[in-house]
Motif scaffolding. Structure first.
Motif, PDB file in Angstrom:
ATOM      1  N   UNK A   2       0.818  -1.215   0.000  1.00 28.29           N
ATOM      2  CA  UNK A   2       0.000   0.000   0.000  1.00 28.29           C
ATOM      3  C   UNK A   2       0.860   1.277   0.000  1.00 28.29           C
ATOM      4  N   UNK A   3       0.335   2.307  -0.640  1.00 28.87           N
ATOM      5  CA  UNK A   3       0.992   3.611  -0.660  1.00 28.87           C
ATOM      6  C   UNK A   3       0.418   4.450   0.474  1.00 28.87           C
ATOM      7  N   UNK A   4       1.307   5.113   1.210  1.00 29.17           N
ATOM      8  CA  UNK A   4       0.900   5.983   2.308  1.00 29.17           C
ATOM      9  C   UNK A   4       1.580   7.336   2.148  1.00 29.17           C
ATOM     10  N   UNK A   5       1.009   8.338   2.802  1.00 29.24           N
ATOM     11  CA  UNK A   5       1.613   9.666   2.821  1.00 29.24           C
ATOM     12  C   UNK A   5       1.670  10.135   4.273  1.00 29.24           C
ATOM     13  N   UNK A   6       2.794  10.754   4.651  1.00 26.87           N
ATOM     14  CA  UNK A   6       2.985  11.260   6.002  1.00 26.87           C
ATOM     15  C   UNK A   6       3.514  12.692   5.935  1.00 26.87           C
ATOM     16  N   UNK A   7       2.911  13.538   6.736  1.00 25.68           N
ATOM     17  CA  UNK A   7       3.413  14.904   6.913  1.00 25.68           C
ATOM     18  C   UNK A   7       4.321  14.859   8.134  1.00 25.68           C
ATOM     19  N   UNK A  35       8.266  16.330  -0.718  1.00 28.05           N
ATOM     20  CA  UNK A  35       9.042  17.565  -0.641  1.00 28.05           C
ATOM     21  C   UNK A  35       9.531  17.798   0.788  1.00 28.05           C
ATOM     22  N   UNK A  36      10.482  18.734   0.899  1.00 28.18           N
ATOM     23  CA  UNK A  36      11.029  19.131   2.192  1.00 28.18           C
ATOM     24  C   UNK A  36      11.304  20.628   2.153  1.00 28.18           C
ATOM     25  N   UNK A  37      11.134  21.317   3.294  1.00 31.74           N
ATOM     26  CA  UNK A  37      11.452  22.736   3.377  1.00 31.74           C
ATOM     27  C   UNK A  37      11.751  23.118   4.827  1.00 31.74           C
ATOM     28  N   UNK A  38      12.551  24.179   4.970  1.00 29.95           N
ATOM     29  CA  UNK A  38      12.779  24.770   6.282  1.00 29.95           C
ATOM     30  C   UNK A  38      11.549  25.565   6.678  1.00 29.95           C
ATOM     31  N   UNK A  39      11.335  25.692   7.981  1.00 25.00           N
ATOM     32  CA  UNK A  39      10.269  26.541   8.515  1.00 25.00           C
ATOM     33  C   UNK A  39      10.926  27.706   9.263  1.00 25.00           C
ATOM     34  N   UNK A  47       6.827  16.232   3.391  1.00 22.59           N
ATOM     35  CA  UNK A  47       5.749  15.328   3.002  1.00 22.59           C
ATOM     36  C   UNK A  47       6.424  14.172   2.293  1.00 22.59           C
ATOM     37  N   UNK A  48       6.248  12.962   2.808  1.00 13.74           N
ATOM     38  CA  UNK A  48       6.825  11.777   2.178  1.00 13.74           C
ATOM     39  C   UNK A  48       5.702  10.818   1.810  1.00 13.74           C
ATOM     40  N   UNK A  82      -1.229  12.400  -2.595  1.00 14.29           N
ATOM     41  CA  UNK A  82      -1.266  13.448  -3.608  1.00 14.29           C
ATOM     42  C   UNK A  82      -0.646  12.918  -4.890  1.00 14.29           C
ATOM     43  N   UNK A  83      -0.920  13.595  -5.992  1.00 17.22           N
ATOM     44  CA  UNK A  83      -0.281  13.261  -7.263  1.00 17.22           C
ATOM     45  C   UNK A  83       1.087  13.931  -7.266  1.00 17.22           C
ATOM     46  N   UNK A  84       2.105  13.185  -6.899  1.00 15.49           N
ATOM     47  CA  UNK A  84       3.457  13.735  -6.779  1.00 15.49           C
ATOM     48  C   UNK A  84       4.399  13.009  -7.727  1.00 15.49           C
TER      49      UNK A  84
END
Length: 93
Positions: A2-7, A35-39, A47-48, A82-84
């Motif tokens: 299965x495909x999963x997404x995690x924030x 994607x990845x970004x600094x806050x 988001x992976x 998501x469509x990534x």
């Protein structure tokens, strides 16, 4: 599988230590999208998305990150797929 997404919200000493670049390399090597970004608060957000076992493996690896990082904790939340395509580094938010 299965495909999963995690924030992910990654907290600790994770900026200025090559963490985002490490994240891109690690995620791509596991076949993950996202994607990845600094806050602005000093954390790193990601988001992976991919096969459940590869996402879990990534989160385990992210506890250490690159050598100069000191990860205090990772807050992971299930999110909708998501469509990534691929894995990218985004600008600071």
């Amino acid at each position: 599988m299965p495909v999963v997404a995690r924030h992910l919200m990654i907290l600790g000493r994770v900026q200025g230590v090559f963490y985002r670049n490490w994240t891109v390399e690690a995620a791509r090597s596991l076949g993950l999208a996202g994607w990845v970004r600094n806050r602005m608060d000093g954390s790193v957000e990601a988001l992976v998305q991919g096969e459940a076992d590869m996402v879990a493996r990534f989160i385990t690896l992210a506890q250490d990150g690159p050598p100069a990082a000191k990860v205090a904790r990772i807050d992971a939340t299930d999110v909708a797929e998501e469509a990534l395509n691929g894995f990218e580094k985004k600008p600071t938010a």
